[in-house]
Design an enzyme around this catalytic site. Structure first.
Site, short mmCIF file in Angstrom:
data_model
loop_
_atom_site.label_atom_id
_atom_site.label_comp_id
_atom_site.label_asym_id
_atom_site.label_seq_id
_atom_site.Cartn_x
_atom_site.Cartn_y
_atom_site.Cartn_z
N SER A 38 -5.23 11.15 1.92
CA SER A 38 -5.73 9.87 2.42
C SER A 38 -4.90 9.33 3.58
O SER A 38 -5.37 8.44 4.30
CB SER A 38 -5.75 8.83 1.28
OG SER A 38 -4.50 8.78 0.62
N HIS B 190 0.38 3.77 1.85
CA HIS B 190 0.23 4.50 3.10
C HIS B 190 1.00 3.88 4.27
O HIS B 190 1.49 2.77 4.19
CB HIS B 190 -1.25 4.59 3.46
CG HIS B 190 -2.07 5.26 2.40
ND1 HIS B 190 -2.68 4.56 1.38
CD2 HIS B 190 -2.36 6.57 2.19
CE1 HIS B 190 -3.33 5.41 0.59
NE2 HIS B 190 -3.14 6.63 1.06
N ASP C 144 0.85 -1.19 0.00
CA ASP C 144 0.00 0.00 0.00
C ASP C 144 0.88 1.24 0.00
O ASP C 144 2.03 1.20 0.44
CB ASP C 144 -0.91 0.00 1.24
CG ASP C 144 -2.13 0.88 1.08
OD1 ASP C 144 -3.24 0.33 0.95
OD2 ASP C 144 -1.98 2.12 1.06
#
Length: 394
Positions: free
Chosen positions: A287, A193, A191
């Site tokens: 995000s 993040h 990912d």
């Protein structure tokens, strides 16, 4: 080819085509469109075409086969992802050069300073949360692809520029590196993040800096964070490897993600720190902040001992949410004491979207910031301790 073979060939082709068509038609059982999608405005037809195109097995088969060849033969995915070793995936935004990158850098630096001035006029203290790139923290999993030169010192240069503008911006890279050395995973493998642990480390560093440099008014509140459940997480970068369902076994495996939730500890009514009309801390960002999977907002609440109102948005970068906030009624009527601007470093050299914001107003913000930066460059440097990270950390 004899006439009989031709007939057989055509017949088999038609049977296969009809079978695949019938297979695709199964997906229309239970299919529905929005109320505003009608035959007259063309939206119903478009919705049906899109749905059929997505469900047609030949397309899925071709997509899976092509992706599998790219992945296994060339170690490549779709544009958007860079494949590393040990099933690590990276966003190609951390690697690619940007069009007009030098011009974009100066424009974004100026905009950050222009925003600081706008906030200061409203009595709001800006605190930057500059998120280091995942590849900066986990370079050991890289393959042959390396980041473009513009990214080499981007994080350190960003800190140097905001320090020159006297903007509070604690170093998040150092604490994240220390936590990594201590055995914690601070970014997800598949990912873009950070993990909840990474978000918590960043939140604690921000809270420490705010307590030292711009303490919040009033007595702190007590927030509690609890683990809800641990689930297999399908990282956003796996979407750039369209291998499922036929070649799901080739995909980098999903990874466990601990979902956390933060809530206010039970207190007596008289212990409330702020009235309903007060906003001690606001958060604007991407995000990294908006997605509840990382619990960054909750970690900030617990670390700060304060409520945090989030104006972060998913999928719009760091600039657009800030411009939207500056035009909001909340900014005008209920300004916070401190505003945290979460800003991933990879967005600095790109031309960020501004949505429906007035381009002339955005240009004015940049012009105001540019004037201040020119003054700062012409001012003798006062040598004092700075939170700008050492380049040797890269």
């Amino acid at each position: 080819m004899t006439r009989s073979l031709r007939v057989l060939y055509i017949g088999l082709f038609l049977v296969l085509l009809l079978a695949l068509g019938a297979w695709s038609l199964r997906s229309f059982f239970g299919f529905s469109t929005n109320a505003d999608a009608t035959v007259l405005n063309g939206r119903w037809t478009k919705a049906v075409e899109t749905h059929y195109d997505e469900e047609f097995p030949i397309k899925r088969l071709g997509t899976n086969l092509w992706a599998a060849l790219d992945y296994k033969l060339f170690n490549e995915g779709r544009p958007g992802v860079v494949l590393g070793r040990d099933h690590w995936l990276y966003s190609d935004e951390e690697f690619n050069p940007a069009v007009n990158e030098d011009q974009n850098l100066e424009g974004n630096y100026a905009l950050v300073e222009g925003v600081r001035q706008k906030l200061k006029a409203q009595g709001i203290q800006l605190v930057m949360a500059i998120v280091p790139a995942k590849v900066r923290l986990y370079p050991e999993h890289l393959g042959e692809v390396k980041p473009a030169s513009i990214h080499a010192n981007l994080y350190q240069d960003f800190h140097a520029r905001v320090a020159a503008d006297k903007i509070i911006a604690p170093d998040l890279l150092g604490p994240l590196q220390q936590a990594k050395l201590g055995g914690k995973q601070v970014f997800l493998r598949t990912d873009t993040h950070w993990t909840p642990d990474g978000a918590e480390i960043a939140a604690k560093q921000l809270a420490k800096t705010i307590a030292d440099k711009t303490p919040l008014n009033g007595e702190p509140q007590r927030f509690v964070t609890e683990a809800e459940k641990t689930e297999p997480h399908k990282g956003d970068l796996r979407l750039f490897l369209p291998l499922d369902p036929l070649f799901e076994n080739l995909m980098p495996p999903k990874e466990p993600l601990e979902k956390r939730v933060t809530h206010l500890a039970e207190t007596k009514g008289d212990d409330a720190l702020f009235s309903d009309s007060e906003t001690p801390v606001a958060l604007v960002g991407t995000s990294y902040s908006a997605n509840p999977n990382w619990n960054f907002v909750g970690a900030l609440k617990q670390a700060l001992g304060s409520d945090v109102i989030s104006y972060a948005e998913d999928g719009h970068g760091p600039i657009l949410p800030m411009l939207s906030y500056l035009k909001s009624d909340d900014f005008k009527n209920n300004p916070p004491q401190v505003l945290i601007w979460e800003f991933p470093e990879r967005y600095l050299p790109v031309n960020n979207e501004i949505g429906d914001a007035d381009p002339s107003w955005v240009a004015q913000l940049k012009q105001a910031g540019s004037r201040q930066q020119n003054m700062a460059l012409n001012t003798p440097v006062n040598h004092q301790k700075s939170e700008t990270p050492d380049r040797a950390q890269n």
